[in-house]
Design a protein around this motif. Structure first.
Motif, PDB file in Angstrom:
ATOM      1  N   VAL A  75      25.174  43.030 -35.158  1.00 40.24           N
ATOM      2  CA  VAL A  75      24.526  41.877 -36.115  1.00 40.24           C
ATOM      3  C   VAL A  75      25.239  40.476 -35.497  1.00 40.24           C
ATOM      4  O   VAL A  75      27.003  41.002 -35.011  1.00 40.24           O
ATOM      5  N   GLU A  76      24.213  40.341 -35.494  1.00 40.50           N
ATOM      6  CA  GLU A  76      24.547  38.357 -34.837  1.00 40.50           C
ATOM      7  C   GLU A  76      24.288  37.132 -36.018  1.00 40.50           C
ATOM      8  O   GLU A  76      23.631  36.852 -35.995  1.00 40.50           O
ATOM      9  N   THR A  77      25.053  36.043 -35.364  1.00 41.30           N
ATOM     10  CA  THR A  77      24.911  34.603 -36.249  1.00 41.30           C
ATOM     11  C   THR A  77      25.338  33.942 -34.961  1.00 41.30           C
ATOM     12  O   THR A  77      26.022  33.615 -34.309  1.00 41.30           O
ATOM     13  N   ARG A  78      23.803  32.840 -35.759  1.00 36.83           N
ATOM     14  CA  ARG A  78      24.217  31.399 -34.562  1.00 36.83           C
ATOM     15  C   ARG A  78      23.368  30.691 -35.422  1.00 36.83           C
ATOM     16  O   ARG A  78      23.705  30.643 -36.553  1.00 36.83           O
ATOM     17  N   ASP A  79      23.679  29.573 -34.644  1.00 38.70           N
ATOM     18  CA  ASP A  79      24.483  27.689 -35.522  1.00 38.70           C
ATOM     19  C   ASP A  79      22.916  27.259 -35.454  1.00 38.70           C
ATOM     20  O   ASP A  79      22.045  27.308 -34.134  1.00 38.70           O
ATOM     21  N   GLY A  80      22.880  26.368 -35.727  1.00 36.74           N
ATOM     22  CA  GLY A  80      21.442  25.743 -35.413  1.00 36.74           C
ATOM     23  C   GLY A  80      20.671  25.660 -34.113  1.00 36.74           C
ATOM     24  O   GLY A  80      20.001  24.856 -33.635  1.00 36.74           O
ATOM     25  N   ASN A  81      22.026  25.146 -32.802  1.00 40.79           N
ATOM     26  CA  ASN A  81      21.686  25.104 -31.692  1.00 40.79           C
ATOM     27  C   ASN A  81      21.364  26.507 -30.825  1.00 40.79           C
ATOM     28  O   ASN A  81      20.904  26.514 -29.681  1.00 40.79           O
ATOM     29  N   GLY A  82      21.276  27.203 -31.378  1.00 46.04           N
ATOM     30  CA  GLY A  82      21.163  28.552 -30.801  1.00 46.04           C
ATOM     31  C   GLY A  82      22.487  29.912 -29.945  1.00 46.04           C
ATOM     32  O   GLY A  82      22.265  30.421 -29.556  1.00 46.04           O
ATOM     33  N   PHE A  83      23.986  28.807 -30.481  1.00 51.77           N
ATOM     34  CA  PHE A  83      25.030  29.336 -30.304  1.00 51.77           C
ATOM     35  C   PHE A  83      25.518  30.560 -31.223  1.00 51.77           C
ATOM     36  O   PHE A  83      25.304  30.501 -32.585  1.00 51.77           O
ATOM     37  N   THR A  84      25.914  32.301 -30.186  1.00 56.78           N
ATOM     38  CA  THR A  84      26.384  33.096 -30.830  1.00 56.78           C
ATOM     39  C   THR A  84      27.733  32.940 -31.480  1.00 56.78           C
ATOM     40  O   THR A  84      28.901  32.452 -31.161  1.00 56.78           O
ATOM     41  N   GLU A  85      28.197  32.280 -32.700  1.00 63.61           N
ATOM     42  CA  GLU A  85      28.928  32.220 -33.271  1.00 63.61           C
ATOM     43  C   GLU A  85      30.215  33.883 -33.939  1.00 63.61           C
ATOM     44  O   GLU A  85      31.389  33.996 -33.591  1.00 63.61           O
ATOM     45  N   TYR A  86      29.146  35.196 -34.444  1.00 61.22           N
ATOM     46  CA  TYR A  86      30.048  36.767 -34.440  1.00 61.22           C
ATOM     47  C   TYR A  86      28.879  37.264 -34.124  1.00 61.22           C
ATOM     48  O   TYR A  86      27.950  37.221 -34.353  1.00 61.22           O
ATOM     49  N   LEU A  87      29.477  38.352 -33.504  1.00 63.59           N
ATOM     50  CA  LEU A  87      29.021  38.962 -32.974  1.00 63.59           C
ATOM     51  C   LEU A  87      29.522  40.707 -33.808  1.00 63.59           C
ATOM     52  O   LEU A  87      30.486  40.691 -33.307  1.00 63.59           O
ATOM     53  N   ALA A  88      29.157  41.796 -34.412  1.00 64.37           N
ATOM     54  CA  ALA A  88      29.562  42.775 -35.159  1.00 64.37           C
ATOM     55  C   ALA A  88      28.805  44.197 -34.717  1.00 64.37           C
ATOM     56  O   ALA A  88      27.750  43.508 -34.611  1.00 64.37           O
ATOM     57  N   TRP A  89      29.307  45.399 -34.717  1.00 61.65           N
ATOM     58  CA  TRP A  89      28.517  46.090 -34.932  1.00 61.65           C
ATOM     59  C   TRP A  89      29.113  47.446 -35.639  1.00 61.65           C
ATOM     60  O   TRP A  89      30.332  46.900 -35.162  1.00 61.65           O
TER      61      TRP A  89
END
Length: 277
Positions: A75-89
């Motif tokens: 699972v990945e969350t990105r901001d509106g600029n496409g930068f990864t904020e959160y990454l987990a598995w």
């Protein structure tokens, strides 16, 4: 170890997105029952969160195989600029021809400021076979239109100005110190070195916000080559004795490029530059 795995997973994210066949793809093995779902701790579905508010990301999928299937849900969350904020598995094994669910705890963090897309979030999820020689088992499932309140998106007034003479014109750099205070004492432009260097005098640790007219940026930082076209390069900011984190936004309507840089107290040389890769 965790940081190394995160880098590796992020690399696989890019591979899956670009459908790179280096690791192999068999996206029919696992199918998502629906897009990722965001809920509050109380279990209520939501698309609006506050900065620092804990939430849950729910993933529901189905093993299409007639045999048990080991998997890793990413699972990945990105901001509106496409930068990864959160990454987990999370790893597990799905029984043959059955549904399975995963939950991830997520607390939104700021990735940038003073830009309207800073408060936007998109959640992306996909399934791998393992963390070692990973193979994509599913397509990428996404959930957008999530907003995070509490992040400053309005640029504070830039109430100071420094004029840079160039080609019989004056190009203005307007700026302010969002945190702390100070002034720009000098700006030197070097087209040969592809740098724009500011002498900054600050009275305390500060966050410098500046808007530079685009023709000045284009003249100093853009690499243009004849023959085979434009060579790859990266933009950087050098401050406090080394490369430093920065934010860069372009407002085409106003013809401005904005930089946000954290600098330490004292007199510092802040260099905006472009270098070949």
């Amino acid at each position: 170890m965790i940081a190394g795995l995160a880098v590796g997973i992020l690399a696989v994210v890019l591979l899956v997105i670009t459908m790179n066949l280096a690791y192999g793809l068999d996206t029919s093995v696992i199918s998502h029952n629906h897009n990722p779902v965001v809920t509050t701790i109380a279990g209520e579905r939501t698309t609006e969160l506050s900065l620092g508010q804990q939430a849950m990301i729910q993933i529901s999928a189905h093993n299409n195989m007639a045999t048990p299937q080991p998997f890793v849900v990413v699972v990945e969350t990105r901001d509106g600029n496409g930068f990864t904020e959160y990454l987990a598995w999370q790893e597990g094994t799905a029984e043959a021809d059955t549904d399975f669910e995963m939950q991830f705890s997520w607390t939104p963090r700021p990735t940038c400021e003073f830009y309207e897309d800073c408060e936007k979030r998109e959640i992306r999820s996909f399934v791998l076979s393992s963390l070692v020689e990973p193979r994509a088992l599913s397509a990428v499932s996404t959930k957008g239109s999530i907003t995070v309140s509490g992040i400053p998106t309005e640029v504070p007034p830039l109430d100071q100005r420094y004029g840079v003479p160039l080609h019989n014109r004056i190009y203005n750099v307007t700026y302010s110190f969002h945190e702390g205070s100070g002034s720009i004492a000098d700006i030197a432009v070097s087209r040969d070195a592809r740098t724009l260097t500011l002498s900054v005098d600050t009275r305390q640790d500060s966050q410098l916000i500046m808007a530079i007219q685009k023709p000045l940026i284009d003249y100093t930082l853009d690499y243009t080559f004849s023959g085979n076209g434009t060579q790859s390069f990266e933009l950087y900011v050098h401050a406090d004795g080394g490369d430093t984190l920065f934010e860069r936004f372009t407002d085409l309507r106003k013809g401005l490029v904005m930089y946000v840089v954290n600098i330490e107290r004292g007199t510092e040389q802040v260099t905006l530059g472009a270098r070949l890769l």
